[in-house]
Design a protein around this motif. Sequence first.
Motif, PDB file in Angstrom:
ATOM      1  N   LEU A   1       7.596  11.481   7.902  1.00  0.00           N
ATOM      2  CA  LEU A   1       6.468  10.613   7.571  1.00  0.00           C
ATOM      3  C   LEU A   1       5.673  11.255   6.443  1.00  0.00           C
ATOM      4  O   LEU A   1       5.286  12.417   6.539  1.00  0.00           O
ATOM      5  CB  LEU A   1       5.572  10.422   8.800  1.00  0.00           C
ATOM      6  N   LEU A   2       5.441  10.522   5.354  1.00  0.00           N
ATOM      7  CA  LEU A   2       4.663  11.006   4.214  1.00  0.00           C
ATOM      8  C   LEU A   2       3.211  10.588   4.417  1.00  0.00           C
ATOM      9  O   LEU A   2       2.926   9.408   4.608  1.00  0.00           O
ATOM     10  CB  LEU A   2       5.213  10.409   2.911  1.00  0.00           C
ATOM     11  N   GLN A   3       2.303  11.531   4.394  1.00  0.00           N
ATOM     12  CA  GLN A   3       0.876  11.246   4.538  1.00  0.00           C
ATOM     13  C   GLN A   3       0.316  10.784   3.196  1.00  0.00           C
ATOM     14  O   GLN A   3       0.680  11.325   2.150  1.00  0.00           O
ATOM     15  CB  GLN A   3       0.119  12.494   5.005  1.00  0.00           C
ATOM     16  N   SER A   4      -0.582   9.810   3.225  1.00  0.00           N
ATOM     17  CA  SER A   4      -1.177   9.335   1.978  1.00  0.00           C
ATOM     18  C   SER A   4      -2.182  10.357   1.462  1.00  0.00           C
ATOM     19  O   SER A   4      -2.802  11.087   2.225  1.00  0.00           O
ATOM     20  CB  SER A   4      -1.853   7.975   2.168  1.00  0.00           C
ATOM     21  N   GLU A   5      -2.311  10.427   0.146  1.00  0.00           N
ATOM     22  CA  GLU A   5      -3.260  11.337  -0.494  1.00  0.00           C
ATOM     23  C   GLU A   5      -4.684  10.794  -0.432  1.00  0.00           C
ATOM     24  O   GLU A   5      -5.630  11.549  -0.417  1.00  0.00           O
ATOM     25  CB  GLU A   5      -2.912  11.502  -1.977  1.00  0.00           C
ATOM     26  N   GLN A   6      -4.795   9.484  -0.447  1.00  0.00           N
ATOM     27  CA  GLN A   6      -6.108   8.852  -0.536  1.00  0.00           C
ATOM     28  C   GLN A   6      -6.028   7.472   0.094  1.00  0.00           C
ATOM     29  O   GLN A   6      -5.012   6.793  -0.002  1.00  0.00           O
ATOM     30  CB  GLN A   6      -6.487   8.733  -2.017  1.00  0.00           C
ATOM     31  N   THR A   7      -7.117   7.063   0.749  1.00  0.00           N
ATOM     32  CA  THR A   7      -7.200   5.742   1.340  1.00  0.00           C
ATOM     33  C   THR A   7      -8.449   5.044   0.830  1.00  0.00           C
ATOM     34  O   THR A   7      -9.519   5.631   0.790  1.00  0.00           O
ATOM     35  CB  THR A   7      -7.267   5.838   2.882  1.00  0.00           C
ATOM     36  N   GLU A   8      -8.292   3.805   0.437  1.00  0.00           N
ATOM     37  CA  GLU A   8      -9.404   2.972  -0.027  1.00  0.00           C
ATOM     38  C   GLU A   8      -9.461   1.754   0.879  1.00  0.00           C
ATOM     39  O   GLU A   8      -8.430   1.159   1.191  1.00  0.00           O
ATOM     40  CB  GLU A   8      -9.113   2.560  -1.473  1.00  0.00           C
ATOM     41  N   LEU A   9     -10.647   1.385   1.325  1.00  0.00           N
ATOM     42  CA  LEU A   9     -10.786   0.218   2.200  1.00  0.00           C
ATOM     43  C   LEU A   9     -10.703  -1.064   1.385  1.00  0.00           C
ATOM     44  O   LEU A   9     -11.230  -1.162   0.287  1.00  0.00           O
ATOM     45  CB  LEU A   9     -12.106   0.278   2.956  1.00  0.00           C
ATOM     46  N   LEU A  10     -10.032  -2.058   1.958  1.00  0.00           N
ATOM     47  CA  LEU A  10      -9.884  -3.383   1.354  1.00  0.00           C
ATOM     48  C   LEU A  10     -10.448  -4.416   2.308  1.00  0.00           C
ATOM     49  O   LEU A  10     -10.916  -4.090   3.391  1.00  0.00           O
ATOM     50  CB  LEU A  10      -8.399  -3.684   1.110  1.00  0.00           C
ATOM     51  N   GLU A  11     -10.349  -5.682   1.919  1.00  0.00           N
ATOM     52  CA  GLU A  11     -10.717  -6.754   2.832  1.00  0.00           C
ATOM     53  C   GLU A  11      -9.822  -6.674   4.070  1.00  0.00           C
ATOM     54  O   GLU A  11      -8.706  -6.164   4.010  1.00  0.00           O
ATOM     55  CB  GLU A  11     -10.557  -8.111   2.160  1.00  0.00           C
ATOM     56  N   GLU A  12     -10.284  -7.210   5.176  1.00  0.00           N
ATOM     57  CA  GLU A  12      -9.639  -7.044   6.482  1.00  0.00           C
ATOM     58  C   GLU A  12      -8.131  -7.302   6.503  1.00  0.00           C
ATOM     59  O   GLU A  12      -7.373  -6.526   7.044  1.00  0.00           O
ATOM     60  CB  GLU A  12     -10.325  -7.950   7.506  1.00  0.00           C
ATOM     61  N   LYS A  13      -7.663  -8.392   5.922  1.00  0.00           N
ATOM     62  CA  LYS A  13      -6.239  -8.741   6.039  1.00  0.00           C
ATOM     63  C   LYS A  13      -5.407  -8.340   4.828  1.00  0.00           C
ATOM     64  O   LYS A  13      -4.219  -8.621   4.769  1.00  0.00           O
ATOM     65  CB  LYS A  13      -6.101 -10.230   6.307  1.00  0.00           C
ATOM     66  N   GLU A  14      -6.002  -7.674   3.846  1.00  0.00           N
ATOM     67  CA  GLU A  14      -5.274  -7.257   2.653  1.00  0.00           C
ATOM     68  C   GLU A  14      -4.560  -5.931   2.891  1.00  0.00           C
ATOM     69  O   GLU A  14      -4.986  -5.122   3.708  1.00  0.00           O
ATOM     70  CB  GLU A  14      -6.228  -7.099   1.471  1.00  0.00           C
TER      71      GLU A  14
ATOM     72  N   VAL B   1       1.952   1.193   6.189  1.00  0.00           N
ATOM     73  CA  VAL B   1       1.109   0.199   5.528  1.00  0.00           C
ATOM     74  C   VAL B   1       0.196  -0.382   6.601  1.00  0.00           C
ATOM     75  O   VAL B   1       0.677  -0.899   7.615  1.00  0.00           O
ATOM     76  CB  VAL B   1       1.958  -0.907   4.865  1.00  0.00           C
ATOM     77  N   ASP B   2      -1.116  -0.256   6.383  1.00  0.00           N
ATOM     78  CA  ASP B   2      -2.098  -0.702   7.367  1.00  0.00           C
ATOM     79  C   ASP B   2      -2.980  -1.795   6.796  1.00  0.00           C
ATOM     80  O   ASP B   2      -3.377  -1.740   5.627  1.00  0.00           O
ATOM     81  CB  ASP B   2      -2.967   0.473   7.819  1.00  0.00           C
ATOM     82  N   GLU B   3      -3.318  -2.768   7.642  1.00  0.00           N
ATOM     83  CA  GLU B   3      -4.208  -3.858   7.246  1.00  0.00           C
ATOM     84  C   GLU B   3      -5.568  -3.298   6.835  1.00  0.00           C
ATOM     85  O   GLU B   3      -6.107  -2.416   7.483  1.00  0.00           O
ATOM     86  CB  GLU B   3      -4.385  -4.811   8.431  1.00  0.00           C
ATOM     87  N   GLY B   4      -6.121  -3.841   5.743  1.00  0.00           N
ATOM     88  CA  GLY B   4      -7.443  -3.446   5.292  1.00  0.00           C
ATOM     89  C   GLY B   4      -7.479  -2.119   4.564  1.00  0.00           C
ATOM     90  O   GLY B   4      -8.548  -1.543   4.366  1.00  0.00           O
ATOM     91  N   ARG B   5      -6.312  -1.617   4.139  1.00  0.00           N
ATOM     92  CA  ARG B   5      -6.265  -0.313   3.470  1.00  0.00           C
ATOM     93  C   ARG B   5      -5.361  -0.335   2.237  1.00  0.00           C
ATOM     94  O   ARG B   5      -4.347  -1.013   2.210  1.00  0.00           O
ATOM     95  CB  ARG B   5      -5.754   0.766   4.419  1.00  0.00           C
ATOM     96  N   HIS B   6      -5.763   0.451   1.246  1.00  0.00           N
ATOM     97  CA  HIS B   6      -4.936   0.739   0.075  1.00  0.00           C
ATOM     98  C   HIS B   6      -4.612   2.223   0.168  1.00  0.00           C
ATOM     99  O   HIS B   6      -5.499   3.071   0.077  1.00  0.00           O
ATOM    100  CB  HIS B   6      -5.694   0.423  -1.212  1.00  0.00           C
ATOM    101  N   GLU B   7      -3.331   2.536   0.391  1.00  0.00           N
ATOM    102  CA  GLU B   7      -2.890   3.922   0.548  1.00  0.00           C
ATOM    103  C   GLU B   7      -2.232   4.394  -0.745  1.00  0.00           C
ATOM    104  O   GLU B   7      -1.412   3.679  -1.328  1.00  0.00           O
ATOM    105  CB  GLU B   7      -1.877   4.050   1.700  1.00  0.00           C
ATOM    106  N   LEU B   8      -2.583   5.602  -1.180  1.00  0.00           N
ATOM    107  CA  LEU B   8      -1.987   6.211  -2.362  1.00  0.00           C
ATOM    108  C   LEU B   8      -1.017   7.298  -1.907  1.00  0.00           C
ATOM    109  O   LEU B   8      -1.411   8.217  -1.191  1.00  0.00           O
ATOM    110  CB  LEU B   8      -3.069   6.828  -3.248  1.00  0.00           C
ATOM    111  N   TYR B   9       0.240   7.168  -2.287  1.00  0.00           N
ATOM    112  CA  TYR B   9       1.267   8.143  -1.938  1.00  0.00           C
ATOM    113  C   TYR B   9       1.747   8.847  -3.200  1.00  0.00           C
ATOM    114  O   TYR B   9       2.002   8.203  -4.217  1.00  0.00           O
ATOM    115  CB  TYR B   9       2.458   7.477  -1.244  1.00  0.00           C
ATOM    116  N   TYR B  10       1.888  10.171  -3.117  1.00  0.00           N
ATOM    117  CA  TYR B  10       2.363  10.977  -4.235  1.00  0.00           C
ATOM    118  C   TYR B  10       3.668  11.645  -3.830  1.00  0.00           C
ATOM    119  O   TYR B  10       3.756  12.263  -2.769  1.00  0.00           O
ATOM    120  CB  TYR B  10       1.336  12.049  -4.614  1.00  0.00           C
TER     121      TYR B  10
END
Length: 124
Positions: free
Chosen positions: A37-50, A104-113
């Motif tokens: 499992l690759l951990q994301s470097e950064q998480t940004e909150l998005l709208e609930e279902k995005e 991939v999680d609802e309401g999140r933008h995950e950055l993977y490096y």
Amino acid sequence: MRFFALAGAGVLSVALAGILFAACATVAAGTGKTIPLLQSEQTELLEEKETAITIRASRKNCAVFLNGEYQGNTPLRINALAPGLYHLHVEKGESSQGDAMISVDEGRHELYYVELSDEEAGDI
């Protein structure tokens, strides 16, 4: 503790003394190879279902595949994926590639490096 898995993907979560430990592996049929499992470097909150992920790599213009389907080249942002686990494969030629599971999680933008080098091929 010992766990056995059939071919396919799985997530194991264990809570000990209030701390949650999670592990993920995909076992390829007949190979016994596990994919970490690759951990994301950064998480940004998005709208609930995005949902959104961004894949970056240490080398330019790497091909990105999710669950075996070509998505584009790095750096790459992918929006509106269904929440869940995905098999990420990143490659730059045959000698520089890697595999990992990403979430991939609802309401999140995950950055993977992804760190790739010419000498190593295999798991990220």
